[in-house]
Design an enzyme around this catalytic site. Structure first.
Site, mmCIF file in Angstrom:
data_model
loop_
_atom_site.group_PDB
_atom_site.id
_atom_site.type_symbol
_atom_site.label_atom_id
_atom_site.label_comp_id
_atom_site.label_asym_id
_atom_site.label_seq_id
_atom_site.Cartn_x
_atom_site.Cartn_y
_atom_site.Cartn_z
ATOM 1 N N ASP A 138 -5.694 0.712 8.848
ATOM 2 C CA ASP A 138 -5.389 0.390 7.451
ATOM 3 C C ASP A 138 -6.139 -0.847 6.954
ATOM 4 O O ASP A 138 -6.106 -1.146 5.756
ATOM 5 C CB ASP A 138 -3.888 0.147 7.275
ATOM 6 C CG ASP A 138 -3.086 1.432 7.231
ATOM 7 O OD1 ASP A 138 -3.697 2.513 7.228
ATOM 8 O OD2 ASP A 138 -1.840 1.353 7.195
ATOM 9 N N LYS A 179 0.861 -1.195 0.000
ATOM 10 C CA LYS A 179 0.000 0.000 0.000
ATOM 11 C C LYS A 179 0.892 1.238 0.000
ATOM 12 O O LYS A 179 1.766 1.378 0.849
ATOM 13 C CB LYS A 179 -0.887 0.011 1.239
ATOM 14 C CG LYS A 179 -1.700 1.294 1.418
ATOM 15 C CD LYS A 179 -2.477 1.287 2.721
ATOM 16 C CE LYS A 179 -1.577 1.481 3.934
ATOM 17 N NZ LYS A 179 -1.039 2.876 4.018
ATOM 18 N N GLY A 185 6.068 1.433 6.238
ATOM 19 C CA GLY A 185 5.149 2.448 5.737
ATOM 20 C C GLY A 185 4.402 2.073 4.480
ATOM 21 O O GLY A 185 3.812 2.944 3.834
ATOM 22 N N PRO A 194 9.595 -5.234 3.432
ATOM 23 C CA PRO A 194 10.310 -4.920 4.670
ATOM 24 C C PRO A 194 9.341 -4.633 5.812
ATOM 25 O O PRO A 194 8.213 -4.167 5.600
ATOM 26 C CB PRO A 194 11.111 -3.659 4.312
ATOM 27 C CG PRO A 194 11.140 -3.600 2.828
ATOM 28 C CD PRO A 194 9.899 -4.287 2.348
ATOM 29 N N LEU A 195 9.787 -4.904 7.035
ATOM 30 C CA LEU A 195 8.955 -4.679 8.203
ATOM 31 C C LEU A 195 8.982 -3.207 8.594
ATOM 32 O O LEU A 195 9.967 -2.505 8.376
ATOM 33 C CB LEU A 195 9.464 -5.528 9.374
ATOM 34 C CG LEU A 195 9.622 -7.031 9.118
ATOM 35 C CD1 LEU A 195 10.102 -7.723 10.386
ATOM 36 C CD2 LEU A 195 8.331 -7.645 8.626
ATOM 37 N N GLY A 211 2.166 -0.713 4.476
ATOM 38 C CA GLY A 211 0.998 -1.517 4.842
ATOM 39 C C GLY A 211 1.198 -2.994 4.954
ATOM 40 O O GLY A 211 0.224 -3.756 4.891
ATOM 41 N N GLY A 212 2.429 -3.479 5.134
ATOM 42 C CA GLY A 212 2.681 -4.912 5.086
ATOM 43 C C GLY A 212 1.814 -5.737 6.009
ATOM 44 O O GLY A 212 1.133 -6.666 5.576
ATOM 45 N N GLY A 213 1.809 -5.428 7.307
ATOM 46 C CA GLY A 213 1.033 -6.228 8.255
ATOM 47 C C GLY A 213 -0.454 -6.140 8.008
ATOM 48 O O GLY A 213 -1.170 -7.165 8.032
ATOM 49 N N SER A 214 -0.962 -4.931 7.770
ATOM 50 C CA SER A 214 -2.391 -4.769 7.505
ATOM 51 C C SER A 214 -2.791 -5.453 6.211
ATOM 52 O O SER A 214 -3.862 -6.066 6.123
ATOM 53 C CB SER A 214 -2.738 -3.273 7.438
ATOM 54 O OG SER A 214 -2.511 -2.647 8.677
#
Length: 302
Positions: A142, A14, A105, A101-102, A107-110
């Site tokens: 998010d 995102k 910014g 990447p963790l 939106g990886g986890g969401s």
């Protein structure tokens, strides 16, 4: 050897093309006005057959080492939320291929949690947009936009979504200097929580150059300044990406530290990413296309 998946869903990156912080609510959340798009690249969520000793979540991929399969993992949290909302639904073991990447910014986890909801809904034959949206909201601000995974204008804390139609084709380079940035730490450095919103009406853009000109003249990322105080290298990433041949516009996404560069075509984006990779071996760089409307579709493989 890893078992073949039963089905998979992409969790696309995102990108906040603009992010205006326009107020702070009594509950402590910030009100936002944001323009969001999704890339045709991201993490992958897979449903896999149960093994003799099955684990609820296996994590693989280039960024797997920094992520634990604990109760705070948004894939597992999404599975638990789904199971509570739809009692009796089948919840197979899941596999996360972590390509983003963790704390970056984008939106990886969401996105992972939202893709998990889409995947489980498809496997259980559930077509319930309002129910899935309610589940996504429990993942965080998010969650609803990542569930939609299409160009959006997001207001409120991220739950008030309007489709953003008529975007021209464009490509991006995503660049991260190899660091994570804490979103709460960035918000703590925000000096003014009541900045002007985006224009009421968004123009129709004839091409990527017109979109870039609009982003430059009429939009901001109000978290960019605070994020640079947390991680000064972000400014260098922005400068290097903006100076790349063919780059129309560069800005930090979300709360950082990933920066996007806007390019008119795939070849100029690919060349820019390759050149920067030669010069900055520790940076994560990825040329990406704008996601197609079908990016959220679940594909069955078993």
């Amino acid at each position: 050897m890893a078992s073949a998946p039963l089905a998979r869903a992409l969790a696309p990156a995102k990108i906040n093309l603009a992010l205006h912080v326009v107020g702070r609510r009594p509950d402590g959340y910030h009100s936002l006005d944001s323009l969001v798009v999704f890339a045709a690249f991201g993490d992958m969520i897979e449903a896999v057959p149960a093994a003799p000793v099955a684990t609820p979540l296996a994590i693989e991929g280039p960024f797997a080492a920094g992520l634990a399969a604990g109760s705070d993992n948004l894939v597992l949290r999404a599975a638990m939320i789904f199971a509570a909302h739809y009692p009796g639904a089948a919840i197979p073991p899941l596999r996360l291929e972590k390509n983003l990447p963790l704390a970056s910014g984008i939106g990886g986890g969401s996105a992972d949690g939202a893709a998990t909801l889409r995947l489980l809904a498809a496997l259980n034959g559930i077509r319930d947009e309002s129910g899935l949206a309610a589940c996504a909201m429990k993942l965080g601000a998010d969650g609803p936009m990542c569930l939609a995974s299409r160009p959006l204008r997001a207001r409120g804390i991220g739950e008030a979504l309007t489709a953003w139609e008529g975007l021209p084709p464009f490509h991006m380079v995503l660049a991260n200097p190899g660091i994570g940035v804490s979103t709460p730490a960035v918000f703590r450095r925000l000096e003014r929580p009541d900045n002007p919103p985006l224009p009421d009406a968004l123009p129709v853009f004839r091409d990527a150059a017109a979109l870039a000109a609009f982003l430059e003249a009429a939009t901001r990322n109000d978290l960019a300044g605070p994020a640079r105080l947390e991680a000064p290298v972000i400014a260098a990433v922005e400068d290097r990406l903006a100076a790349s041949p063919g780059c129309l516009f560069a800005r930090m996404s979300g709360s950082g530290a990933t920066v996007f560069g806007l390019f008119p075509d795939s070849e100029s984006a690919r060349r820019a990413a390759a050149t920067l990779e030669e010069q900055h071996a520790s940076w994560w760089l990825r040329p990406v296309a704008l996601a197609a409307p079908s990016v959220g579709a679940v594909s069955r493989t078993g």
